[in-house]
Design a protein around this motif. Structure first.
Motif, mmCIF file in Angstrom:
data_model
loop_
_atom_site.group_PDB
_atom_site.id
_atom_site.type_symbol
_atom_site.label_atom_id
_atom_site.label_comp_id
_atom_site.label_asym_id
_atom_site.label_seq_id
_atom_site.Cartn_x
_atom_site.Cartn_y
_atom_site.Cartn_z
ATOM 1 N N ILE A 138 -8.398 131.757 13.019
ATOM 2 C CA ILE A 138 -8.653 132.653 11.994
ATOM 3 C C ILE A 138 -7.386 132.318 10.797
ATOM 4 N N THR A 139 -6.786 131.324 10.984
ATOM 5 C CA THR A 139 -5.972 131.030 9.879
ATOM 6 C C THR A 139 -6.552 130.397 8.660
ATOM 7 N N SER A 140 -5.720 129.904 7.795
ATOM 8 C CA SER A 140 -6.333 129.380 6.480
ATOM 9 C C SER A 140 -5.365 128.376 6.045
ATOM 10 N N GLU B 232 -2.241 129.993 4.648
ATOM 11 C CA GLU B 232 -1.346 130.353 5.607
ATOM 12 C C GLU B 232 -0.414 129.531 6.377
ATOM 13 N N LEU B 233 -1.373 128.246 6.451
ATOM 14 C CA LEU B 233 -0.529 126.961 7.160
ATOM 15 C C LEU B 233 0.538 126.688 6.223
ATOM 16 N N GLN B 234 0.167 126.284 4.832
ATOM 17 C CA GLN B 234 1.128 125.809 4.095
ATOM 18 C C GLN B 234 2.352 126.809 4.061
ATOM 19 N N PHE C 200 -5.220 121.578 8.649
ATOM 20 C CA PHE C 200 -6.427 122.685 8.895
ATOM 21 C C PHE C 200 -7.740 121.968 9.454
ATOM 22 N N ASN C 201 -7.802 121.114 8.756
ATOM 23 C CA ASN C 201 -9.434 120.372 9.484
ATOM 24 C C ASN C 201 -9.200 119.861 10.827
ATOM 25 N N LEU C 202 -8.034 119.338 11.154
ATOM 26 C CA LEU C 202 -7.801 118.604 12.496
ATOM 27 C C LEU C 202 -7.622 119.862 13.444
ATOM 28 N N ILE C 203 -6.854 121.144 13.118
ATOM 29 C CA ILE C 203 -7.254 122.266 14.029
ATOM 30 C C ILE C 203 -8.261 122.769 14.286
ATOM 31 N N LYS C 204 -9.296 122.764 13.286
ATOM 32 C CA LYS C 204 -10.808 123.149 13.449
ATOM 33 C C LYS C 204 -11.420 122.316 14.480
#
Length: 157
Positions: free
Chosen positions: A33-35, A38-40, A16-20
Motif C-alpha cells: 500500500i506504499t508509494s 512514501e518510500l522516498q 518500489f518496483n522490486l518491493i512489488k
C-alpha cells in the motif's frame, strides 16, 4: 559484473518496483500500500531504513532493506533485515548470499549483537538457504502484528 551499493534517493522507484515483485513472489501483492513518494520520504529523508542495491552490469537486480532495533538482553543494537529480494532470473549466482554477507559486515562494523530476519513458513528454498549459512530458526517465537486499524483501535481512536 556484480556490485552492491548503498541506495540513493533516485533509487526509490526501483526499490518500489522490486518491493512489488517481492510481494508477488510472497503471494502478498495486495498488501503493498506504499508509494514511491512514501518510500522516498521514510527511507531517505526520515532515515527509518536503509537499502542496499544489487546490480549486474549497472542494472538493479535485487535489494536488501534493513533497519536497527535494540536487544535489551544483549544490550546492543541489532540489524533487522526486513526484505531481501533478487530477481528470479538472477538467482543462483550468489547475489542473495553477497547481500547477506554485506549486511553481516555492516552488523559487525556497527557492533550489533544480532542480525535477524523473518521468512514465510512455506518458503522452503529460502529456509534451507539461510540454514546453510548458519542461521538458526527461532521456532519458539511467534510474530504478532497490529495493522494501521489495529494500532488506531488500540490507541483508542
Amino acid at each position: 559484473m556484480f556490485k552492491i551499493r548503498k541506495a540513493v534517493p533516485s533509487d526509490a522507484p526501483v526499490i518500489f518496483n522490486l518491493i512489488k515483485k517481492l510481494a508477488v513472489y510472497e503471494k502478498l501483492e495486495n498488501d503493498v500500500i506504499t508509494s514511491v513518494e512514501e518510500l522516498q520520504q521514510n527511507i531517505f529523508t526520515n532515515n527509518f531504513a536503509k537499502v542496499l542495491m544489487a546490480e549486474e552490469n549497472g542494472k538493479p537486480v535485487g535489494f536488501a532493506l534493513y533497519f536497527y532495533n535494540f536487544s535489551t538482553f544483549v544490550g546492543k543494537p541489532g540489524l533487522y533485515l526486513e526484505d531481501l529480494f533478487v530477481e528470479p532470473e538472477h538467482r543462483g549466482k550468489g547475489y542473495g548470499k553477497s547481500l547477506l554477507i554485506e549486511l553481516a559486515k555492516i552488523a559487525e562494523a556497527e557492533n550489533c549483537g544480532r542480525f535477524e530476519w523473518s521468512v514465510l513458513d512455506w518458503n522452503t528454498p529460502s529456509i534451507e538457504f539461510y540454514k546453510a549459512l548458519g542461521a538458526k530458526p527461532m521456532d519458539e517465537w511467534t510474530v504478532f502484528r497490529l495493522d494501521k486499524k489495529g494500532i488506531s483501535d488500540l490507541a483508542g481512536k
